[in-house]
Write an enzyme that holds these catalytic residues in place. Structure first.
Site, mmCIF file in Angstrom:
data_model
loop_
_atom_site.group_PDB
_atom_site.id
_atom_site.type_symbol
_atom_site.label_atom_id
_atom_site.label_comp_id
_atom_site.label_asym_id
_atom_site.label_seq_id
_atom_site.Cartn_x
_atom_site.Cartn_y
_atom_site.Cartn_z
ATOM 1 N N HIS A 1 0.820 -1.214 0.000
ATOM 2 C CA HIS A 1 0.000 0.000 0.000
ATOM 3 C C HIS A 1 0.855 1.266 0.000
ATOM 4 C CE1 HIS A 1 -2.694 2.938 2.323
ATOM 5 N NE2 HIS A 1 -3.255 2.790 1.138
ATOM 6 N N HIS B 1 0.551 10.856 -1.850
ATOM 7 C CA HIS B 1 -0.710 10.685 -1.134
ATOM 8 C C HIS B 1 -1.080 11.944 -0.364
ATOM 9 C CE1 HIS B 1 -3.718 9.314 1.713
ATOM 10 N NE2 HIS B 1 -3.862 8.214 1.006
#
Length: 273
Positions: A5, A41
């Protein structure tokens, strides 16, 4: 598929694969003109992770190409699938098609090396908003126009917004997608989420007449939630700790039922028990 991830810096590719991931998820942010700009992110992100690692998107693609091209000194043979988590929330709905076009051109040049011995990993385009389904057509039309429709064999799709399964099916209908579908379900590791919708997605996958080929669940960091996801019949788990998933897969209850996917396993084919 053990999906590492938030792999947004080139150095993290090796880090996650060495921990047992055969797949990675990478965030893609866009500029105001719908160009893929950074693998980034930002805050907030999963608990226990640094949210701020990044590369320029094209640089990341080149690093990824090295990691997935046989014969390259950086080659990682286990890495067979990459999910691009497309952060299209910053775009207007009417920019989705343009974002798809630009994404296709970037991937064609910097990842697939214009079709000349580029990276071999399968690619999933993960879109957070059903209204952004025109991104898919922008992408597929562009690869075709650029003379590389064969590369669409390497590409699958995911809508990641946890929408009702029926609504997702309608978005694919509008986008003209009839296969290569991964269905994600999940929530940040800071919160808990049940498996109700995962089970619904698995039922759609196994019905033989649904739209789903594969189901993955995120973000799975604990042994108990890994077991629950495997028991529910998922094809992939996205995790910050690939070694935890590997450990569970080696437990007596799972080691004869599940194995790590390899390049020979078609990620667009529904697994028949």
């Amino acid at each position: 598929w053990i999906m590492g991830h938030m792999v947004n810096a080139i150095g993290q590719i090796d880090e996650f694969v060495n921990l047992g991931a055969n797949s990675i998820e990478t965030d893609v942010s866009f500029d105001d003109s719908a160009n893929p700009q950074y693998t980034y992110h930002g805050v907030p992100c999963d608990c226990g992770r640094s949210c701020l690692k990044w590369e320029n998107y094209n640089d990341f693609l080149k690093g990824l190409r090295s990691a997935t091209t046989p014969g390259n000194s950086k080659y990682q043979s286990k890495l067979v699938l990459v999910v691009f988590d497309l952060k299209t929330g910053s775009l207007y709905d009417n920019q989705a098609n343009e974002a798809g076009k630009k994404l296709a051109k970037n991937l064609l040049q910097h990842y697939w090396n214009n079709g000349n011995n580029g990276g071999r990993a399968y690619i999933v385009l993960s879109i957070p908003d059903l209204n952004h389904y025109p991104l898919i057509k922008g992408f597929t039309d562009t690869l075709t126009q650029e003379g590389h429709p064969e590369l669409l064999d390497e590409v699958g799709y995911d809508f990641s917004g946890n929408d009702a399964i029926g609504d997702v099916a309608n978005a694919y209908k509008k986008a003209g997608v009839t296969g290569h579908v991964w269905q994600s379900d999940g929530i940040t590791n800071c919160l808990l989420r049940g498996l109700t919708r995962v089970r619904e997605a698995v039922a759609n996958r196994d019905s033989g007449k649904g739209y789903i080929n594969k189901v993955y669940y995120w973000t799975v960091d604990k042994r108990a939630s890994t077991r629950d996801a495997l028991d529910a019949g998922v094809d992939g788990v996205m995790t910050n700790y690939p070694d935890v998933i590997t450990d569970v897969m080696n437990e007596a209850a799972y080691k004869n039922k599940f194995r790590l996917a390899t390049y020979e396993d078609n990620p667009w084919e529904t697994f028949k028990k």
